[in-house]
Design a protein around this motif. Sequence first.
Motif, PDB file in Angstrom:
ATOM      1  N   GLY A  51      18.211  24.463  58.327  1.00 53.04           N
ATOM      2  CA  GLY A  51      18.368  24.161  59.858  1.00 53.04           C
ATOM      3  C   GLY A  51      17.465  23.193  60.342  1.00 53.04           C
ATOM      4  N   MET A  52      16.133  23.403  60.145  1.00 53.42           N
ATOM      5  CA  MET A  52      15.142  22.257  60.366  1.00 53.42           C
ATOM      6  C   MET A  52      15.366  20.812  59.599  1.00 53.42           C
ATOM      7  N   LEU A  53      15.766  20.901  58.570  1.00 53.40           N
ATOM      8  CA  LEU A  53      15.945  19.930  57.735  1.00 53.40           C
ATOM      9  C   LEU A  53      17.153  19.066  58.305  1.00 53.40           C
ATOM     10  N   ARG A  54      18.244  19.892  58.546  1.00 53.45           N
ATOM     11  CA  ARG A  54      19.270  19.155  59.100  1.00 53.45           C
ATOM     12  C   ARG A  54      18.996  18.651  60.649  1.00 53.45           C
ATOM     13  N   ARG A  55      18.396  19.266  61.390  1.00 55.85           N
ATOM     14  CA  ARG A  55      18.022  18.891  62.708  1.00 55.85           C
ATOM     15  C   ARG A  55      17.044  17.677  62.563  1.00 55.85           C
ATOM     16  N   ALA A  56      16.118  17.547  61.540  1.00 57.05           N
ATOM     17  CA  ALA A  56      15.186  16.363  61.570  1.00 57.05           C
ATOM     18  C   ALA A  56      15.981  15.169  61.040  1.00 57.05           C
ATOM     19  N   TYR A  57      17.079  15.432  60.152  1.00 55.80           N
ATOM     20  CA  TYR A  57      17.679  14.442  59.665  1.00 55.80           C
ATOM     21  C   TYR A  57      18.524  13.741  60.793  1.00 55.80           C
ATOM     22  N   SER A  58      19.151  14.552  61.698  1.00 57.70           N
ATOM     23  CA  SER A  58      19.854  14.191  62.649  1.00 57.70           C
ATOM     24  C   SER A  58      19.212  13.448  63.828  1.00 57.70           C
ATOM     25  N   ALA A  81      15.904  15.165  49.261  1.00 59.64           N
ATOM     26  CA  ALA A  81      15.289  16.519  49.563  1.00 59.64           C
ATOM     27  C   ALA A  81      16.666  17.627  49.636  1.00 59.64           C
ATOM     28  N   ALA A  82      17.602  17.098  50.553  1.00 60.28           N
ATOM     29  CA  ALA A  82      18.611  18.194  50.716  1.00 60.28           C
ATOM     30  C   ALA A  82      19.432  18.206  49.675  1.00 60.28           C
ATOM     31  N   GLY A  83      19.880  17.233  48.871  1.00 59.20           N
ATOM     32  CA  GLY A  83      20.571  16.997  47.765  1.00 59.20           C
ATOM     33  C   GLY A  83      19.855  18.191  46.901  1.00 59.20           C
TER      34      GLY A  83
END
Length: 146
Positions: A51-58, A81-83
């Motif tokens: 969730g933090m990774l998605r939020r940072a990307y957003s 990194a997400a991939g």
Amino acid sequence: MPLKIGIWLAISACNISLSTATTSTPQAVSGSAAGQRPFQTVAFSDSTEAGMLRRAYSILATGDHDYKGHRVRAMHQVEAAAGLLGMNIKGDLKDKQSQPLSDAKLREASGLLQSVLGASEVKNQKRVTKHLNAAIEQINIALSIR
């Protein structure tokens, strides 16, 4: 020094639980019989850090575009990194913000990535750690541009 304090505050505010940050750390399941798998795994894409990774990307994707390409380079590192973790987060959401607000958002994204970085280091995710470090470095460069 203020940046370090800000990052520390962001990490503290998130109240991270590293125990759910991995795709392969086993957790004991009670009552397992012989011949059955005695452990279950937690998918990274379902974790707090995901969730933090998605939020940072957003945050990066909606940032001001005045960073000489470093915001976009940070986005590419977060995508990589997400991939590696089986997550698909791509796109540029293009929501123009004032420069001071955009800078604050980039600092927030850096703090989130620092938290995920800590989890990836604990879980020995070297390739993920490499991309997260590169993303944080690009954000720091972007923030140094005036």
